[in-house]
Design a protein around this motif. Structure first.
Motif, PDB file in Angstrom:
ATOM      1  N   GLY A  53       0.834  -1.193   0.000  1.00  0.00           N
ATOM      2  CA  GLY A  53       0.000   0.000   0.000  1.00  0.00           C
ATOM      3  C   GLY A  53       0.870   1.244   0.000  1.00  0.00           C
ATOM      4  O   GLY A  53       2.074   1.178   0.235  1.00  0.00           O
ATOM      5  N   ASP A  54       0.263   2.369  -0.261  1.00  0.00           N
ATOM      6  CA  ASP A  54       0.995   3.639  -0.324  1.00  0.00           C
ATOM      7  C   ASP A  54       1.064   4.232   1.078  1.00  0.00           C
ATOM      8  O   ASP A  54       0.238   5.055   1.475  1.00  0.00           O
ATOM      9  N   ILE A  55       2.051   3.796   1.846  1.00  0.00           N
ATOM     10  CA  ILE A  55       2.188   4.190   3.252  1.00  0.00           C
ATOM     11  C   ILE A  55       2.333   5.709   3.395  1.00  0.00           C
ATOM     12  O   ILE A  55       1.660   6.310   4.235  1.00  0.00           O
ATOM     13  N   PRO A  56       3.182   6.392   2.597  1.00  0.00           N
ATOM     14  CA  PRO A  56       3.255   7.851   2.747  1.00  0.00           C
ATOM     15  C   PRO A  56       1.895   8.534   2.553  1.00  0.00           C
ATOM     16  O   PRO A  56       1.554   9.463   3.283  1.00  0.00           O
ATOM     17  N   ALA A  57       1.108   8.069   1.599  1.00  0.00           N
ATOM     18  CA  ALA A  57      -0.218   8.666   1.386  1.00  0.00           C
ATOM     19  C   ALA A  57      -1.139   8.381   2.563  1.00  0.00           C
ATOM     20  O   ALA A  57      -1.921   9.247   2.979  1.00  0.00           O
ATOM     21  N   GLN A  58      -1.044   7.181   3.134  1.00  0.00           N
ATOM     22  CA  GLN A  58      -1.864   6.849   4.298  1.00  0.00           C
ATOM     23  C   GLN A  58      -1.483   7.700   5.503  1.00  0.00           C
ATOM     24  O   GLN A  58      -2.351   8.174   6.247  1.00  0.00           O
ATOM     25  N   VAL A  59      -0.187   7.899   5.708  1.00  0.00           N
ATOM     26  CA  VAL A  59       0.288   8.727   6.821  1.00  0.00           C
ATOM     27  C   VAL A  59      -0.168  10.165   6.625  1.00  0.00           C
ATOM     28  O   VAL A  59      -0.634  10.827   7.561  1.00  0.00           O
ATOM     29  N   ARG A  60      -0.057  10.670   5.397  1.00  0.00           N
ATOM     30  CA  ARG A  60      -0.490  12.037   5.094  1.00  0.00           C
ATOM     31  C   ARG A  60      -1.982  12.213   5.380  1.00  0.00           C
ATOM     32  O   ARG A  60      -2.401  13.188   5.992  1.00  0.00           O
ATOM     33  N   ALA A  61      -2.787  11.227   4.975  1.00  0.00           N
ATOM     34  CA  ALA A  61      -4.229  11.302   5.210  1.00  0.00           C
ATOM     35  C   ALA A  61      -4.543  11.258   6.704  1.00  0.00           C
ATOM     36  O   ALA A  61      -5.400  12.006   7.186  1.00  0.00           O
ATOM     37  N   ALA A  62      -3.829  10.417   7.445  1.00  0.00           N
ATOM     38  CA  ALA A  62      -4.049  10.342   8.891  1.00  0.00           C
ATOM     39  C   ALA A  62      -3.654  11.649   9.581  1.00  0.00           C
ATOM     40  O   ALA A  62      -4.347  12.127  10.488  1.00  0.00           O
ATOM     41  N   ALA A  63      -2.556  12.246   9.137  1.00  0.00           N
ATOM     42  CA  ALA A  63      -2.120  13.521   9.720  1.00  0.00           C
ATOM     43  C   ALA A  63      -3.126  14.628   9.433  1.00  0.00           C
ATOM     44  O   ALA A  63      -3.442  15.444  10.304  1.00  0.00           O
ATOM     45  N   GLU A  64      -3.656  14.667   8.209  1.00  0.00           N
ATOM     46  CA  GLU A  64      -4.654  15.680   7.857  1.00  0.00           C
ATOM     47  C   GLU A  64      -5.926  15.494   8.684  1.00  0.00           C
ATOM     48  O   GLU A  64      -6.517  16.466   9.145  1.00  0.00           O
ATOM     49  N   GLN A  65      -6.337  14.244   8.898  1.00  0.00           N
ATOM     50  CA  GLN A  65      -7.521  13.974   9.708  1.00  0.00           C
ATOM     51  C   GLN A  65      -7.285  14.405  11.156  1.00  0.00           C
ATOM     52  O   GLN A  65      -8.151  15.000  11.786  1.00  0.00           O
ATOM     53  N   THR A  66      -6.089  14.135  11.669  1.00  0.00           N
ATOM     54  CA  THR A  66      -5.751  14.538  13.031  1.00  0.00           C
ATOM     55  C   THR A  66      -5.802  16.056  13.165  1.00  0.00           C
ATOM     56  O   THR A  66      -6.338  16.580  14.152  1.00  0.00           O
ATOM     57  N   LEU A  67      -5.268  16.778  12.177  1.00  0.00           N
ATOM     58  CA  LEU A  67      -5.320  18.242  12.216  1.00  0.00           C
ATOM     59  C   LEU A  67      -6.763  18.750  12.195  1.00  0.00           C
ATOM     60  O   LEU A  67      -7.112  19.676  12.932  1.00  0.00           O
ATOM     61  N   ARG A  68      -7.616  18.139  11.365  1.00  0.00           N
ATOM     62  CA  ARG A  68      -9.027  18.549  11.333  1.00  0.00           C
ATOM     63  C   ARG A  68      -9.698  18.298  12.683  1.00  0.00           C
ATOM     64  O   ARG A  68     -10.450  19.145  13.175  1.00  0.00           O
ATOM     65  N   ASP A  69      -9.409  17.145  13.288  1.00  0.00           N
ATOM     66  CA  ASP A  69      -9.983  16.829  14.598  1.00  0.00           C
ATOM     67  C   ASP A  69      -9.518  17.823  15.650  1.00  0.00           C
ATOM     68  O   ASP A  69     -10.309  18.296  16.473  1.00  0.00           O
ATOM     69  N   LEU A  70      -8.229  18.147  15.633  1.00  0.00           N
ATOM     70  CA  LEU A  70      -7.699  19.108  16.599  1.00  0.00           C
ATOM     71  C   LEU A  70      -8.311  20.493  16.412  1.00  0.00           C
ATOM     72  O   LEU A  70      -8.615  21.182  17.387  1.00  0.00           O
ATOM     73  N   GLU A  71      -8.479  20.916  15.165  1.00  0.00           N
ATOM     74  CA  GLU A  71      -9.086  22.226  14.907  1.00  0.00           C
ATOM     75  C   GLU A  71     -10.520  22.272  15.425  1.00  0.00           C
ATOM     76  O   GLU A  71     -10.993  23.314  15.851  1.00  0.00           O
ATOM     77  N   ARG A  72     -11.203  21.125  15.392  1.00  0.00           N
ATOM     78  CA  ARG A  72     -12.577  21.081  15.863  1.00  0.00           C
ATOM     79  C   ARG A  72     -12.644  21.194  17.388  1.00  0.00           C
ATOM     80  O   ARG A  72     -13.489  21.893  17.927  1.00  0.00           O
ATOM     81  N   VAL A  73     -11.745  20.518  18.104  1.00  0.00           N
ATOM     82  CA  VAL A  73     -11.807  20.517  19.567  1.00  0.00           C
ATOM     83  C   VAL A  73     -10.951  21.607  20.208  1.00  0.00           C
ATOM     84  O   VAL A  73     -11.164  21.957  21.364  1.00  0.00           O
ATOM     85  N   MET A  74      -9.981  22.134  19.473  1.00  0.00           N
ATOM     86  CA  MET A  74      -9.114  23.192  19.994  1.00  0.00           C
ATOM     87  C   MET A  74      -9.080  24.324  18.982  1.00  0.00           C
ATOM     88  O   MET A  74      -8.168  24.403  18.166  1.00  0.00           O
ATOM     89  N   PRO A  75     -10.073  25.216  19.030  1.00  0.00           N
ATOM     90  CA  PRO A  75     -10.089  26.309  18.051  1.00  0.00           C
ATOM     91  C   PRO A  75      -8.833  27.178  18.179  1.00  0.00           C
ATOM     92  O   PRO A  75      -8.234  27.273  19.236  1.00  0.00           O
ATOM     93  N   ALA A  76      -8.466  27.781  17.075  1.00  0.00           N
ATOM     94  CA  ALA A  76      -7.290  28.650  17.048  1.00  0.00           C
ATOM     95  C   ALA A  76      -7.514  29.837  17.985  1.00  0.00           C
ATOM     96  O   ALA A  76      -8.631  30.335  18.117  1.00  0.00           O
ATOM     97  N   PRO A  77      -6.455  30.305  18.648  1.00  0.00           N
ATOM     98  CA  PRO A  77      -6.614  31.468  19.523  1.00  0.00           C
ATOM     99  C   PRO A  77      -6.994  32.710  18.728  1.00  0.00           C
ATOM    100  O   PRO A  77      -6.678  32.825  17.549  1.00  0.00           O
TER     101      PRO A  77
END
Length: 63
Positions: free
Chosen positions: A19-43
């Motif tokens: 499988g395309d591990i770099p693409a999977q890691v990139r997608a997981a990182a983007e999802q993590t950033l979206r989740d963090l933005e939802r629960v921790m809004p920017a100051p």
């Protein structure tokens, strides 16, 4: 996919097998950033100091 795949058959075979591990890691990182933005809004942005506020001096004293 990565442009060098056509030049690196080993990489293409690894993607087919594992499988395309770099693409999977990139997608997981983007999802993590979206989740963090939802629960921790920017100051909120800092407010600019008002004109009536005293200015800071660079160490020079006036008497």
């Amino acid at each position: 996919m990565w442009a060098a795949q056509h030049e690196a058959p080993i990489y293409s075979r690894l993607i087919q097998e594992r499988g395309d591990i770099p693409a999977q890691v990139r997608a997981a990182a983007e999802q993590t950033l979206r989740d963090l933005e939802r629960v921790m809004p920017a100051p909120l942005p800092r407010q600019q100091p008002s004109q009536s506020a005293p200015a800071l001096h660079s160490g020079a004293r006036t008497l």
